[in-house]
Design a protein around this motif. Structure first.
Motif, PDB file in Angstrom:
ATOM      1  N   CYS A  38      53.231  40.888  46.098  1.00 53.73           N
ATOM      2  CA  CYS A  38      52.116  40.166  45.484  1.00 53.73           C
ATOM      3  C   CYS A  38      52.648  39.288  44.328  1.00 53.73           C
ATOM      4  O   CYS A  38      53.348  39.796  43.449  1.00 53.73           O
ATOM      5  CB  CYS A  38      51.071  41.153  44.968  1.00 53.73           C
ATOM      6  SG  CYS A  38      49.804  40.348  43.967  1.00 53.73           S
ATOM      7  N   ILE A  40      51.087  38.136  41.896  1.00 54.34           N
ATOM      8  CA  ILE A  40      50.401  38.421  40.625  1.00 54.34           C
ATOM      9  C   ILE A  40      50.893  39.741  40.011  1.00 54.34           C
ATOM     10  O   ILE A  40      51.277  39.791  38.852  1.00 54.34           O
ATOM     11  CB  ILE A  40      48.853  38.501  40.834  1.00 54.34           C
ATOM     12  CG1 ILE A  40      48.341  37.236  41.556  1.00 54.34           C
ATOM     13  CG2 ILE A  40      48.120  38.733  39.509  1.00 54.34           C
ATOM     14  CD1 ILE A  40      48.508  35.928  40.788  1.00 54.34           C
ATOM     15  N   CYS A  41      50.871  40.834  40.834  1.00 57.26           N
ATOM     16  CA  CYS A  41      51.188  42.143  40.247  1.00 57.26           C
ATOM     17  C   CYS A  41      52.438  42.790  40.841  1.00 57.26           C
ATOM     18  O   CYS A  41      52.758  43.936  40.523  1.00 57.26           O
ATOM     19  CB  CYS A  41      49.986  43.068  40.364  1.00 57.26           C
ATOM     20  SG  CYS A  41      49.704  43.634  42.048  1.00 57.26           S
ATOM     21  N   ASN A  43      52.964  44.122  43.588  1.00 57.62           N
ATOM     22  CA  ASN A  43      52.709  45.224  44.514  1.00 57.62           C
ATOM     23  C   ASN A  43      53.290  44.880  45.895  1.00 57.62           C
ATOM     24  O   ASN A  43      53.250  43.726  46.328  1.00 57.62           O
ATOM     25  CB  ASN A  43      51.182  45.423  44.604  1.00 57.62           C
ATOM     26  CG  ASN A  43      50.783  46.522  45.553  1.00 57.62           C
ATOM     27  OD1 ASN A  43      51.545  47.452  45.797  1.00 57.62           O
ATOM     28  ND2 ASN A  43      49.568  46.414  46.084  1.00 57.62           N
ATOM     29  N   CYS A  57      46.431  41.677  48.469  1.00 59.57           N
ATOM     30  CA  CYS A  57      47.095  42.746  47.723  1.00 59.57           C
ATOM     31  C   CYS A  57      46.158  43.957  47.634  1.00 59.57           C
ATOM     32  O   CYS A  57      44.981  43.809  47.314  1.00 59.57           O
ATOM     33  CB  CYS A  57      47.458  42.227  46.335  1.00 59.57           C
ATOM     34  SG  CYS A  57      48.086  43.490  45.232  1.00 59.57           S
ATOM     35  N   CYS A  60      45.544  44.412  43.287  1.00 62.16           N
ATOM     36  CA  CYS A  60      44.744  43.480  42.480  1.00 62.16           C
ATOM     37  C   CYS A  60      43.833  42.595  43.341  1.00 62.16           C
ATOM     38  O   CYS A  60      43.140  41.727  42.822  1.00 62.16           O
ATOM     39  CB  CYS A  60      45.655  42.619  41.600  1.00 62.16           C
ATOM     40  SG  CYS A  60      46.555  41.343  42.498  1.00 62.16           S
ATOM     41  N   HIS A  62      44.477  40.146  45.181  1.00 64.40           N
ATOM     42  CA  HIS A  62      44.853  38.724  45.277  1.00 64.40           C
ATOM     43  C   HIS A  62      45.009  38.336  46.751  1.00 64.40           C
ATOM     44  O   HIS A  62      45.713  38.993  47.518  1.00 64.40           O
ATOM     45  CB  HIS A  62      46.167  38.487  44.529  1.00 64.40           C
ATOM     46  CG  HIS A  62      46.697  37.093  44.692  1.00 64.40           C
ATOM     47  ND1 HIS A  62      46.106  36.003  44.108  1.00 64.40           N
ATOM     48  CD2 HIS A  62      47.768  36.619  45.392  1.00 64.40           C
ATOM     49  CE1 HIS A  62      46.781  34.918  44.436  1.00 64.40           C
ATOM     50  NE2 HIS A  62      47.792  35.263  45.211  1.00 64.40           N
TER      51      HIS A  62
HETATM   52 ZN   LIG Z   1      48.502  42.148  43.396  1.00 59.56          ZN
END
Ligand SMILES: [Zn+2]
Length: 293
Positions: A38, A40-41, A43, A57, A60, A62
């Motif tokens: 991911c 963003i995070c 993951n 994801c 989060c 996303h």
């Molecule tokens: Zn994420």
């Protein structure tokens, strides 16, 4: 230019990519070939998104499409037509003008031009494979008719070319459109494109003086490989791109093609992979493009 790379026939291309779905699937496979992460995070787990090949994801939420964060990002026409553009550019050994792409795909010429610049952006050297062994440098002018200035005058542009010599031929080359001949500009090009252990030669007085590299004997000048390489690049400009504003893109394209003339894999796949790995280029960046080396 030789064209020994394996290329898909139109028939093979059509059966491999008959619709937008097959293109999205292929891009998703290329994009997440080494696994999902991911953006963003970070993951590593995902579930299926809303559309067929989107990924979401699990942490989060996303949502990411196969085109997001690549040179296909927010493409304004069908992904299938975008694939066709990459196909035409990669399989025609002289590339393809945006007017021709526009006619073939029934898209606006400006749309094709813009997307073509993105494809050419993916052809830019990554500076991770510097030239090795015997490397020769050459400096030459290339002229083109600049219709954009309104004057239609023939403009001269300085191009610096470096070739890697191998037995009787040239194995690879890189080039750079020079806005000026400052020593640091020349040195930067050498630093980025030529391996530190390589033996550099030139028959150009200015390069010899500014970079201090070994000069080749004058009696071999007319037979040398750099002349062959510069003539090839000059005819590339003269033959198909007589009205060029973004010279560096065209040098990138020429060198990219040349450097893959013995490639065993498919140049189409190589280009798609590079486009997927490349960050998006908005319109503003493309029209204000300035070469970095
Ligand atoms: Zn994420």
């Amino acid at each position: 230019m030789e064209s020994k790379f394996k290329s898909l026939s139109v028939f093979e291309f059509q059966s491999k990519f008959p619709d937008i779905q097959s293109c999205s699937k292929y891009l998703a496979e290329l994009k997440w070939k080494d696994g999902y992460k991911c953006p963003i995070c970070s993951n590593l787990k995902y579930c299926k998104g809303i559309k067929d090949f989107d990924r979401q994801c699990t942490k989060c939420c996303h949502l990411e499409s196969p085109t997001a964060g690549t040179l296909f990002h927010k493409v304004k026409f069908s992904l299938q037509k975008a694939f066709w553009i990459v196909y035409f550019i990669s399989t025609n050994k002289k590339g393809m003008a945006s007017t021709e792409l526009s006619r073939k795909l029934q898209l606006r010429q400006k749309t094709c031009w813009l997307f073509k610049q993105k494809v050419m952006q993916a052809m830019e050297s990554s500076n991770i494979h510097p030239l090795l062994g015997q490397v020769e440098l050459g400096l030459f002018d290339v002229g083109y008719l600049n219709k954009t200035s309104g004057s239609k005058k023939n403009e001269k542009n300085k191009i610096l070319l470096a070739i890697e010599k191998k037995s009787k031929g040239i194995s690879r080359m890189y080039g750079c459109h020079l806005k000026n001949l400052k020593q640091n500009v020349l040195n930067n090009f050498v630093k980025n494109k030529v391996d530190q252990e390589a033996t550099l030669t030139t028959h150009d007085d200015l390069l010899n003086h500014k970079i201090g590299i070994k000069k080749t004997k004058s009696n071999i000048i007319k037979f040398n490989k750099i002349n062959r390489a510069t003539n090839g690049l000059k005819s590339w400009f003269a033959g198909i791109h007589g009205n060029v504003k973004y010279i560096q893109y065209y040098i990138n394209e020429y060198c990219y093609r040349y450097n893959r003339h013995l490639m065993k894999g498919e140049i189409f796949d190589d280009l798609l992979t590079r486009m997927v790995k490349h960050e998006p280029r908005p319109y503003f960046d493309i029209v204000n493009y300035a070469p970095t080396s």
